[in-house]
Design a protein around this motif. Structure first.
Motif, PDB file in Angstrom:
ATOM      1  N   LYS A 628      10.252  -3.105  -7.434  1.00 55.42           N
ATOM      2  CA  LYS A 628       8.805  -2.902  -7.576  1.00 55.42           C
ATOM      3  C   LYS A 628       8.016  -3.905  -6.739  1.00 55.42           C
ATOM      4  CE  LYS A 628       8.907  -0.798 -12.184  1.00 55.42           C
ATOM      5  NZ  LYS A 628       8.547  -0.953 -13.619  1.00 55.42           N
ATOM      6  N   ARG A 629       8.465  -5.152  -6.708  1.00 58.99           N
ATOM      7  CA  ARG A 629       7.767  -6.165  -5.914  1.00 58.99           C
ATOM      8  C   ARG A 629       7.911  -5.903  -4.422  1.00 58.99           C
ATOM      9  NH1 ARG A 629       8.542  -8.078 -10.704  1.00 58.99           N
ATOM     10  NH2 ARG A 629       7.294  -9.752 -11.608  1.00 58.99           N
ATOM     11  N   MET A 630       9.087  -5.457  -4.006  1.00 61.47           N
ATOM     12  CA  MET A 630       9.285  -5.101  -2.597  1.00 61.47           C
ATOM     13  C   MET A 630       8.400  -3.923  -2.215  1.00 61.47           C
ATOM     14  SD  MET A 630      13.404  -5.503  -2.160  1.00 61.47           S
ATOM     15  CE  MET A 630      13.338  -4.836  -0.506  1.00 61.47           C
ATOM     16  N   THR A 631       8.302  -2.940  -3.100  1.00 61.41           N
ATOM     17  CA  THR A 631       7.446  -1.778  -2.837  1.00 61.41           C
ATOM     18  C   THR A 631       5.991  -2.201  -2.727  1.00 61.41           C
ATOM     19  OG1 THR A 631       8.978  -0.374  -4.080  1.00 61.41           O
ATOM     20  CG2 THR A 631       6.770   0.492  -3.683  1.00 61.41           C
ATOM     21  N   LEU A 632       5.577  -3.107  -3.595  1.00 70.30           N
ATOM     22  CA  LEU A 632       4.196  -3.593  -3.562  1.00 70.30           C
ATOM     23  C   LEU A 632       3.880  -4.270  -2.238  1.00 70.30           C
ATOM     24  CD1 LEU A 632       1.594  -3.949  -5.258  1.00 70.30           C
ATOM     25  CD2 LEU A 632       2.509  -6.164  -6.005  1.00 70.30           C
ATOM     26  N   VAL A 633       4.828  -5.080  -1.731  1.00 69.08           N
ATOM     27  CA  VAL A 633       4.617  -5.774  -0.454  1.00 69.08           C
ATOM     28  C   VAL A 633       4.601  -4.778   0.698  1.00 69.08           C
ATOM     29  CG1 VAL A 633       5.612  -7.425   1.164  1.00 69.08           C
ATOM     30  CG2 VAL A 633       5.588  -7.947  -1.280  1.00 69.08           C
ATOM     31  N   LEU A 634       5.532  -3.850   0.699  1.00 70.75           N
ATOM     32  CA  LEU A 634       5.649  -2.887   1.794  1.00 70.75           C
ATOM     33  C   LEU A 634       4.459  -1.934   1.849  1.00 70.75           C
ATOM     34  CD1 LEU A 634       9.454  -2.026   1.588  1.00 70.75           C
ATOM     35  CD2 LEU A 634       8.317  -3.434   3.302  1.00 70.75           C
ATOM     36  N   ASN A 635       3.818  -1.700   0.722  1.00 69.36           N
ATOM     37  CA  ASN A 635       2.654  -0.806   0.703  1.00 69.36           C
ATOM     38  C   ASN A 635       1.504  -1.348   1.553  1.00 69.36           C
ATOM     39  OD1 ASN A 635       3.784   1.184  -0.864  1.00 69.36           O
ATOM     40  ND2 ASN A 635       3.018   0.356  -2.804  1.00 69.36           N
ATOM     41  N   TYR A 636       1.466  -2.671   1.742  1.00 72.29           N
ATOM     42  CA  TYR A 636       0.421  -3.258   2.569  1.00 72.29           C
ATOM     43  C   TYR A 636       0.569  -2.875   4.042  1.00 72.29           C
ATOM     44  CZ  TYR A 636      -1.073  -6.186  -1.345  1.00 72.29           C
ATOM     45  OH  TYR A 636      -1.555  -6.628  -2.551  1.00 72.29           O
ATOM     46  N   PHE A 637       1.746  -2.391   4.421  1.00 74.73           N
ATOM     47  CA  PHE A 637       2.002  -2.036   5.819  1.00 74.73           C
ATOM     48  C   PHE A 637       1.980  -0.527   6.037  1.00 74.73           C
ATOM     49  CE2 PHE A 637       3.991  -6.117   5.007  1.00 74.73           C
ATOM     50  CZ  PHE A 637       3.583  -6.879   6.087  1.00 74.73           C
ATOM     51  N   GLN A 638       1.480   0.222   5.064  1.00 75.17           N
ATOM     52  CA  GLN A 638       1.420   1.671   5.206  1.00 75.17           C
ATOM     53  C   GLN A 638       0.473   2.116   6.311  1.00 75.17           C
ATOM     54  OE1 GLN A 638       0.488   3.319   1.346  1.00 75.17           O
ATOM     55  NE2 GLN A 638       2.640   3.730   0.896  1.00 75.17           N
ATOM     56  N   PHE A 639      -0.485   1.241   6.645  1.00 76.70           N
ATOM     57  CA  PHE A 639      -1.454   1.615   7.670  1.00 76.70           C
ATOM     58  C   PHE A 639      -0.781   1.817   9.027  1.00 76.70           C
ATOM     59  CE2 PHE A 639      -1.066  -2.962   8.072  1.00 76.70           C
ATOM     60  CZ  PHE A 639      -1.136  -3.179   9.440  1.00 76.70           C
ATOM     61  N   ILE A 640       0.414   1.204   9.230  1.00 81.98           N
ATOM     62  CA  ILE A 640       1.109   1.356  10.507  1.00 81.98           C
ATOM     63  C   ILE A 640       1.549   2.808  10.698  1.00 81.98           C
ATOM     64  CG2 ILE A 640       3.147   0.648  11.825  1.00 81.98           C
ATOM     65  CD1 ILE A 640       2.984  -2.057  10.455  1.00 81.98           C
ATOM     66  N   GLN A 641       2.062   3.410   9.629  1.00 80.28           N
ATOM     67  CA  GLN A 641       2.470   4.822   9.703  1.00 80.28           C
ATOM     68  C   GLN A 641       1.314   5.689   9.195  1.00 80.28           C
ATOM     69  OE1 GLN A 641       6.002   5.724   7.528  1.00 80.28           O
ATOM     70  NE2 GLN A 641       6.215   7.776   8.380  1.00 80.28           N
ATOM     71  N   ASN A 642       0.353   5.920  10.081  1.00 76.38           N
ATOM     72  CA  ASN A 642      -0.865   6.619   9.672  1.00 76.38           C
ATOM     73  C   ASN A 642      -0.918   8.069  10.124  1.00 76.38           C
ATOM     74  OD1 ASN A 642      -1.393   6.394  12.443  1.00 76.38           O
ATOM     75  ND2 ASN A 642      -2.553   4.497  12.153  1.00 76.38           N
ATOM     76  N   GLY A 643       0.110   8.545  10.829  1.00 79.75           N
ATOM     77  CA  GLY A 643       0.151   9.938  11.249  1.00 79.75           C
ATOM     78  C   GLY A 643      -0.649  10.234  12.504  1.00 79.75           C
ATOM     79  N   LYS A 644      -1.213   9.223  13.151  1.00 81.22           N
ATOM     80  CA  LYS A 644      -2.012   9.438  14.372  1.00 81.22           C
ATOM     81  C   LYS A 644      -1.171   9.135  15.604  1.00 81.22           C
ATOM     82  CE  LYS A 644      -6.371   8.245  12.084  1.00 81.22           C
ATOM     83  NZ  LYS A 644      -7.550   7.336  12.090  1.00 81.22           N
ATOM     84  N   ILE A 645      -1.024  10.137  16.474  1.00 80.18           N
ATOM     85  CA  ILE A 645      -0.199   9.975  17.676  1.00 80.18           C
ATOM     86  C   ILE A 645      -0.763   8.874  18.565  1.00 80.18           C
ATOM     87  CG2 ILE A 645       0.631  11.133  19.762  1.00 80.18           C
ATOM     88  CD1 ILE A 645       0.691  13.717  18.216  1.00 80.18           C
ATOM     89  N   GLN A 646      -2.101   8.780  18.632  1.00 79.60           N
ATOM     90  CA  GLN A 646      -2.724   7.757  19.481  1.00 79.60           C
ATOM     91  C   GLN A 646      -2.273   6.349  19.070  1.00 79.60           C
ATOM     92  OE1 GLN A 646      -4.169  10.169  17.804  1.00 79.60           O
ATOM     93  NE2 GLN A 646      -5.922  11.103  18.885  1.00 79.60           N
ATOM     94  N   SER A 647      -2.161   6.131  17.760  1.00 79.50           N
ATOM     95  CA  SER A 647      -1.727   4.811  17.280  1.00 79.50           C
ATOM     96  C   SER A 647      -0.295   4.522  17.700  1.00 79.50           C
ATOM     97  CB  SER A 647      -1.848   4.746  15.758  1.00 79.50           C
ATOM     98  OG  SER A 647      -3.179   4.936  15.346  1.00 79.50           O
TER      99      SER A 647
END
Length: 669
Positions: A628-647
């Motif tokens: 659960k703690r690892m998931t909480l930390v990794l959720n902060y990096f979800q913005f990297i996988q945003n589904g935008k090809i340009q990114s």
């Protein structure tokens, strides 16, 4: 034919098998898989038998673009022992699976992919035992993990099956991470990717850390505490023939890896042996205590796998203590017991999973409290389960007694040969722990066999159970035959383990011929007594049959204690059988109760639900909080996988720019 050529030939057979499964009709795919497994088993068993006869098979493959260039391919005594175990168990699994999956013929796509991954699973396990090059070893290890994952999630349409598969995937890749870091660190220290180069690492702090990395990676696969949590989820989710092969073989690849790395270490044997011994006793106790209170028979068998891995670990720990204390007989008894129990466990555990699979196919439930009286409709399956239960409990005249006898002998030998009060206390506690494991194992399997096969049906099933088909029973006959061969001729198998121990610990052990002959004589005596017992039992049954064959047989219902209107719920259940035991070990077994609440105005409730269940203590309070703690930390990096090809294009350009700058500044060569 060199062993390297055989390795390449198995690859071509695999590719031909994949093509064959893809093109043949759905009903013939199982037989194509059986033929492929059989051919590859024959190809790899030939060098294995030669190796066990004293002629180790070695060869090389040249891959110019791979670091290290030459790939060492070897089948020594240790590899040969595990390859033969893999081949026998996988062939039996394929035969049983061809009958087991007939009830899933409507899932044609699932079955096609299943058999493709099954043949890949088989040969990847063999490759793990054959390749010494670290990178190729990791590739084979990853193929084994991915293919076994796809076998586990056969019924991927089921949400719970996918959840169990993801759990398994994450933990297997955690194992790969530790092994990869170990291989890279080993290369940094020695300049070689060969696992055998571990023996050339000097005795310093780096070598022990490399050993720890490898040990954790292999311990996750084997199922030592606290790396065991994938087993109780993966085995119930997988088809029963896959569960049998995974429990019988795939966890042994972890044991194979541990044997391989301890054969290369050159120091700290005593302390490593004490750590492994302590961990193994705890693992064995924890596994069997949890197995004794489970109502899902496949989950209970999964915890029994953890228990037996602990027993094998006890033998490994004793062997290392023997090397460190210069007590050669202690090492021989420990390692010999561990190797022989690896074989024995693969036999009786696959037998138990296959017979449990036959029950599940006929009843469509894994809850023993919904079963009962199956011995009348499935007598052969009941007999196979009983044989497996007696063997796994370490009772004579079956093979489990032989390997546990060696480990007990090692423990008592260590008790009188190892000096130091702390060491004596550890050995005494290990003996007590192993005794408890044996007793609790009997509790666990009397519960399972009694509730499933004896008494009366406890619930109404959708269809009347019948005996399993011949193709599902045939591999179980083969397994029992090999089990009895171990029980009847244990000195032969012990002699093979002696050759293995001598080959991998040549410079560390001196064999005392007289003491070894004494052990072999004792084992031969045990084998003879087992033969006499079986012959006596057979004679009694024959005489009984002759006496009653002409009598009129009348069947009556089970005695009901004088009660003329019995109900199924009046019988013992798995819950009532294990209740006292669960209370006794309440500090390990956490029980949870689920019940309907009764309102204050409802004086006479007409419908009330009550259930209890036990959960895995370590999983709940150690693994899940960390996850659960690892998931909480990794959720902060979800913005990297945003589904935008340009990114994603920007990420690539940024990476190229960083490489360019690093090259200009000579930071990257």
């Amino acid at each position: 034919m060199e062993v390297s050529q055989i390795a390449l030939l198995t690859l071509f057979v695999l590719l031909a098998g994949i093509f064959g499964i893809a093109v043949v009709p759905s009903k013939n795919r199982a037989w194509v898989a059986i033929v492929v497994v059989l051919i590859n088993s024959i190809l790899t068993s030939i060098p294995s038998v030669l190796a066990l006869m004293g002629n180790a098979q070695t060869g090389t493959l040249l891959l110019a673009h791979l670091p290290g260039g030459l790939i060492n391919v070897q089948v020594d005594n240790l590899s040969a022992w595990f390859i033969l175990i893999i081949n026998f168990t996988t062939i039996n699994g394929a035969l049983f699976g061809s009958g087991y999956l007939k009830s899933y013929q409507h899932l044609k796509t699932n079955i096609g992919f299943h058999w493709i991954f099954y043949i890949l699973f088989h040969i990847s396990m063999v490759w793990v035992c054959m390749f010494d090059h670290g990178i190729i070893f990791l590739v084979a290890w990853e193929l084994m993990s991915i293919s076994s994952l796809m076998l586990v999630i056969f019924e991927y349409q089921n949400k719970n099956t996918l959840k169990a598969g993801l759990n398994y995937l994450i933990q297997m890749h955690l194992s790969v991470v530790f092994l990869t870091v170990g291989v890279i660190w080993l290369f940094a220290e020695t300049g070689s990717f060969n696992l055998s180069s571990l023996s050339s690492v000097v005795s310093n702090q780096h070598s022990i850390w490399i050993f720890i990395l490898f040990f954790i990676g292999f311990a996750i696969k084997a199922g030592f505490l606290p790396f065991h949590t994938w087993l109780p989820h993966a085995h119930p989710a997988a088809p029963s023939h896959v569960s049998g092969v995974m429990s019988g073989v795939i966890v042994k690849l972890g044991i194979f890896g541990i044997f391989r790395i301890i054969s290369y270490i050159t120091h700290d044997w005593f302390i490593i042996g004490e750590v492994i011994l302590s961990l193994s006793v705890i693992t064995a106790l924890y596994g069997i205590i949890n197995a004794s209170v489970k109502y899902d028979f496949k989950r209970a068998l999964a915890f029994c796998t953890i228990e037996n891995i602990g027993i094998i670990g006890i033998g490994i720990g004793l062997g290392l203590i023997g090397i460190g204390a210069h007590k050669d007989m202690l090492a021989i008894l420990g390692f010999g017991g561990a190797l022989l129990h690896s074989l024995n466990h693969s036999l009786f555990k696959s037998l138990l999973f296959f017979s449990a699979g036959s029950v599940y196919q006929q009843t469509h439930t894994r809850n023993i409290d919904k079963l009962g009286g199956l011995i009348k409709s499935m007598p052969k399956t009941a007999l196979f389960f009983l044989v497996g239960a007696l063997a796994i409990g370490g009772l004579p005249p079956f093979n489990g007694f032989i390997s546990e006898y060696l480990i007990y002998s090692g423990l008592f030998h260590g008790l009188f040969s190892v000096s130091g009060i702390s060491h004596v206390i550890l050995i005494v506690l290990s003996i007590v722990g192993l005794v408890l494991v044996g007793g609790i194992s009997i509790i666990s399997f009397t519960k399972s066999f009694g509730i499933m096969f004896l008494g009366q049906p406890r619930s109404e099933l959708h269809n009347t159970p019948t005996e399993a088909s011949f193709i599902m029973l045939f591999p179980q006959y083969l397994i029992v035959a090999v089990m009895l061969s171990v029980a009847f001729f244990p000195q032969f198998y012990f002699g093979i383990t002696l050759n293995i121990i001598h080959s991998i610990f040549t410079t560390k052990l001196i064999f005392n011929v007289s003491q070894i002959e004494t052990i072999s004589t004792n084992l031969a005596t045990i084998g003879h007594l087992s033969i006499y017992f079986i012959i006596l039992l057979a004679l009694i049954l024959i005489v009984r049959f002759q006496l009653i064959k002409k009598r009129k047989v009348t069947l009556y219902e089970t005695w009901k204690c004088g009660y003329v209107a019995p109900i199924p719920k009046a019988q013992y259940s798995g819950r009532s059988y294990a209740r006292t035991f669960g209370s006794l070990f309440g500090f390990v077994l956490n029980e949870r109760k689920a019940r309907d609440k009764i309102s204050k105005t409802q004086l006479y409730p007409t419908h009330y639900k009550f259930s209890t269940y036990y959960f895995d203590l370590l999983e709940r309070f150690l693994v899940l909080p960390i996850t659960k703690r690892m998931t909480l930390v990794l959720n902060y990096f979800q913005f990297i996988q945003n589904g935008k090809i340009q990114s994603y294009v920007i990420y690539g350009l940024f990476f190229i720019l960083m490489v360019f700058i690093g090259t200009v500044l000579s930071l990257i060569s």
